[in-house]
Design a protein around this motif. Structure first.
Motif, short mmCIF file in Angstrom:
data_model
loop_
_atom_site.label_atom_id
_atom_site.label_comp_id
_atom_site.label_asym_id
_atom_site.label_seq_id
_atom_site.Cartn_x
_atom_site.Cartn_y
_atom_site.Cartn_z
N VAL A 202 -2.52 2.53 7.12
CA VAL A 202 -3.74 2.05 6.47
C VAL A 202 -4.89 1.91 7.47
CG1 VAL A 202 -4.77 0.05 5.32
CG2 VAL A 202 -2.55 0.91 4.57
N ALA B 48 -6.49 0.05 -0.50
CA ALA B 48 -5.92 1.15 0.28
C ALA B 48 -4.51 1.46 -0.20
CB ALA B 48 -5.90 0.78 1.76
N PRO C 75 0.81 -1.23 0.00
CA PRO C 75 0.00 0.00 0.00
C PRO C 75 0.84 1.28 0.00
CG PRO C 75 -0.84 -1.57 1.61
CD PRO C 75 0.46 -2.11 1.12
#
Length: 354
Positions: free
Chosen positions: A123, A118, A93
């Motif tokens: 996150v 995401a 991510p």
């Protein structure tokens, strides 16, 4: 153990977080009739979707129009693997962004899934922000879809770590209360409907390596029942001793996927083993899926949270009980934590229709 400590679980600082959201619609005749063929329909919807994603600063999004199930995992490199039943996304991510359409021009999909992965740091802390962005996009996108039924939204969040991280030298930990998604979102002004369905559970991945199989009685190359039965008995006794009522062992080559048996129709397909638990029943539920003649590379173990585990304080106490059970299980089957991983993944899901 103090009461405050019981409310938190202390996980290694290198624990990984993932979040992905799916918005699912049925491909109706009304929607399809707006286009000359399947391919044009899929491409037009993807183009509209990607434009809106850019507008709402959603930078890793995909359209799946082939009835395959999305599976999301962390990886230092970004790549996508398609099987006959799944689309598996590997990515980090922090670094990876993408837009892709997965479809077949000659195939009429039953459902179209819009997938949001995401991106960025923190996150878990920013999960409500992503959900709000998705809601904003869907509010604009829905009028273009000729919908006859509401959009089904699923928010999936994972927290993944090695149970034996300390044995491998990673001694730094961080305390988590692990509050429910709905509680976290409410605190961050992200609105959810009243009838949202929530589900939380733990999966454990255990590679069946050569040494482990030998210790468990893997001398018979035609029948591996002794291995599986030892694993099942050891795991079942460990979770029972900790008072954990909902558990399963899956060693048939499929990926376990947990659903609420009270509300969801269960069928095993898409390369997954569906497991249904009722979080409100007091009776113990243990499920086992393996065949003595089929030796697999990996066994999966599952512990599902019940209604009694959904507290305002979060899932810290539940996870401490799970970890105690897993350490007992590891001792019984003589796992060497310095040499072998036992990957624990804490899943939190919510779903609703809008």
């Amino acid at each position: 153990m103090s009461f405050n400590h019981q409310q938190k679980v202390y996980l290694p600082t290198d624990a990984r977080t993932n979040q992905y959201i799916t918005a699912e619609i049925k491909l109706t005749d009304a929607l399809l009739n707006q286009y000359p063929d399947y391919a044009t329909c899929y491409q037009a919807l993807a183009k509209q979707f990607f434009e809106l994603a850019d507008k709402h600063d959603l930078r890793n999004v995909h359209v799946i129009a082939n009835d395959k199930l999305p599976v999301v995992r962390f990886h230092t490199e970004a790549y996508c693997l398609e099987t006959d039943q799944q689309v598996i996304f590997f990515y980090n991510p922090r670094y990876h962004e993408a837009q892709n359409l997965f479809a077949r021009a000659d195939y009429r999909t039953r459902k179209i899934r819009f997938l949001f992965l995401a991106v960025g740091d923190e996150v878990r802390a920013n999960s409500a922000t992503l959900h709000s962005q998705v809601q904003g996009l869907l509010a604009e996108f829905a009028p273009q879809l000729a919908l006859e039924q509401p959009i089904k939204i699923r928010d999936h969040q994972h927290l993944t770590y090695d149970l034996f991280a300390r044995a491998k030298g990673n001694k730094k930990t961080y305390g988590y209360k692990l509050r429910g998604i709905a509680q976290r979102y409410k605190a961050r002004k992200c609105d959810l409907p009243e009838d949202v369905s929530a589900l939380s559970y733990v999966t454990v991945t255990l590679p069946l390596g050569r040494r482990l199989k030998q210790r468990l009685g893997g001398d018979n190359n035609a029948n591996y029942g002794a291995i599986y039965q030892k694993l099942q008995d050891s795991f079942q006794s460990a979770v029972a001793e900790q008072g954990l009522k909902r558990a399963a062992m899956v060693a048939n080559g499929l990926l376990p996927l947990v659903r609420n048996s009270k509300f969801d129709r269960l069928s095993t397909d898409k390369g997954v083993q569906m497991l249904g638990f009722d979080p409100n029943t007091a009776e113990p539920q243990f499920l086992a899926h393996w065949q003595a003649e089929n030796l697999v590379e990996t066994a999966h173990f599952v512990v599902a949270a019940g209604a009694e585990d959904h507290t305002d304080a979060g899932f810290g106490r539940f996870m401490n009980e799970v970890e105690d059970a897993l350490r007992q299980f590891a001792r019984q089957i003589e796992i060497d934590g310095e040499r072998q991983d036992m990957v624990v993944r804490f899943h939190q899901h919510i779903s609703y229709k809008r």
